[in-house]
Enzyme design. Sequence first.
Site, short mmCIF file in Angstrom:
data_model
loop_
_atom_site.label_atom_id
_atom_site.label_comp_id
_atom_site.label_asym_id
_atom_site.label_seq_id
_atom_site.Cartn_x
_atom_site.Cartn_y
_atom_site.Cartn_z
N LYS A 152 0.83 -1.21 0.00
CA LYS A 152 0.00 0.00 0.00
C LYS A 152 0.87 1.27 0.00
CE LYS A 152 -3.94 -2.24 2.27
NZ LYS A 152 -4.91 -2.14 3.41
N TYR A 212 -12.67 -2.03 -3.41
CA TYR A 212 -13.09 -2.16 -2.01
C TYR A 212 -14.62 -2.11 -1.86
CZ TYR A 212 -8.33 -2.02 -0.11
OH TYR A 212 -7.03 -2.32 0.22
N HIS A 227 -2.05 -5.43 1.53
CA HIS A 227 -3.34 -6.09 1.34
C HIS A 227 -3.10 -7.58 1.13
CE1 HIS A 227 -7.32 -7.08 -0.26
NE2 HIS A 227 -6.69 -7.75 -1.22
N GLU A 253 -9.63 -10.79 -7.52
CA GLU A 253 -8.74 -9.63 -7.37
C GLU A 253 -7.58 -9.69 -8.37
OE1 GLU A 253 -9.80 -8.83 -2.66
OE2 GLU A 253 -7.80 -9.58 -3.16
N1 UDP Z 1 -9.55 -0.47 7.43
C1 UDP Z 1 -9.64 0.77 8.09
N2 UDP Z 1 -10.31 0.81 9.28
C2 UDP Z 1 -10.92 -0.28 9.82
C3 UDP Z 1 -10.84 -1.51 9.14
C4 UDP Z 1 -10.15 -1.57 7.95
O1 UDP Z 1 -9.09 1.77 7.63
O2 UDP Z 1 -11.52 -0.16 10.92
C5 UDP Z 1 -8.82 -0.53 6.16
C6 UDP Z 1 -7.46 -1.21 6.27
O3 UDP Z 1 -6.56 -0.57 5.36
C7 UDP Z 1 -7.78 -2.63 5.83
C8 UDP Z 1 -8.82 -2.38 4.73
O4 UDP Z 1 -9.59 -1.29 5.22
O5 UDP Z 1 -6.64 -3.31 5.37
C9 UDP Z 1 -9.74 -3.55 4.43
O6 UDP Z 1 -10.33 -3.97 5.64
P1 UDP Z 1 -10.41 -5.51 6.02
O7 UDP Z 1 -11.35 -5.63 7.17
O8 UDP Z 1 -10.70 -6.31 4.79
O9 UDP Z 1 -8.93 -5.80 6.57
P2 UDP Z 1 -7.78 -6.74 5.97
O10 UDP Z 1 -8.44 -7.89 5.27
O11 UDP Z 1 -6.96 -5.88 5.05
O12 UDP Z 1 -6.98 -7.17 7.18
MG MG Z 2 -9.87 -7.84 3.76
#
Ligand code: UDP
Ligand code: MG
Length: 137
Positions: free
Chosen positions: A9, A49, A115, A126
């Site tokens: 990222k 997203y 990610h 993806e």
């Molecule tokens: N994210 C955020 N705040 C939150 C949860 C997620 O900014 O409370 C962002 C973070 O960059 C995360 C992305 O949104 O990686 C996607 O969220 P996800 O729950 O899918 O987390 P991941 O799978 O990346 O661990």
């Molecule tokens: Mg995720």
Amino acid sequence: MQRTFIMLKPDAVKNGHVGNILARIEKEGFKIKGMKYLQLSLNDAKQFYKVHSERPFYNDLCSYMVSGPIVAAALERDNAVSHWREIIGATDPKEAAEGTIRKLYAESKEANAVHGSDSVDNAEFEISFFFKGHELV
Ligand code: UDP
Ligand code: MG
């Protein structure tokens, strides 16, 4: 063999962690099938997203993801999806285990360095979002 989709990222790129994270990818036995260095458009970020579109962090997340260049890659390994999730650690680096990529390199819960796809089906979706068939070798 299985594939997963990952991104380095904007914070990881800006903070100079690309080399270390790519070294970790190779050390963990992933084979790089495709890799691109690019800056996302806001439309692409919103589309990518979309599953989070109802979440309170969605707009900030999309703005953040277009704030600078990223590295997008398709990686192959046995159990690629779960292995990558294991070595990146929890979404919030404060909760990520020692030695995980997010613990080592992430700035915050939003700017969390990397990610990783959360399922085999999403990984394939993806990968196809970012790569045409002939771009995977
Ligand atoms: N994210 C955020 N705040 C939150 C949860 C997620 O900014 O409370 C962002 C973070 O960059 C995360 C992305 O949104 O990686 C996607 O969220 P996800 O729950 O899918 O987390 P991941 O799978 O990346 O661990
Ligand atoms: Mg995720």
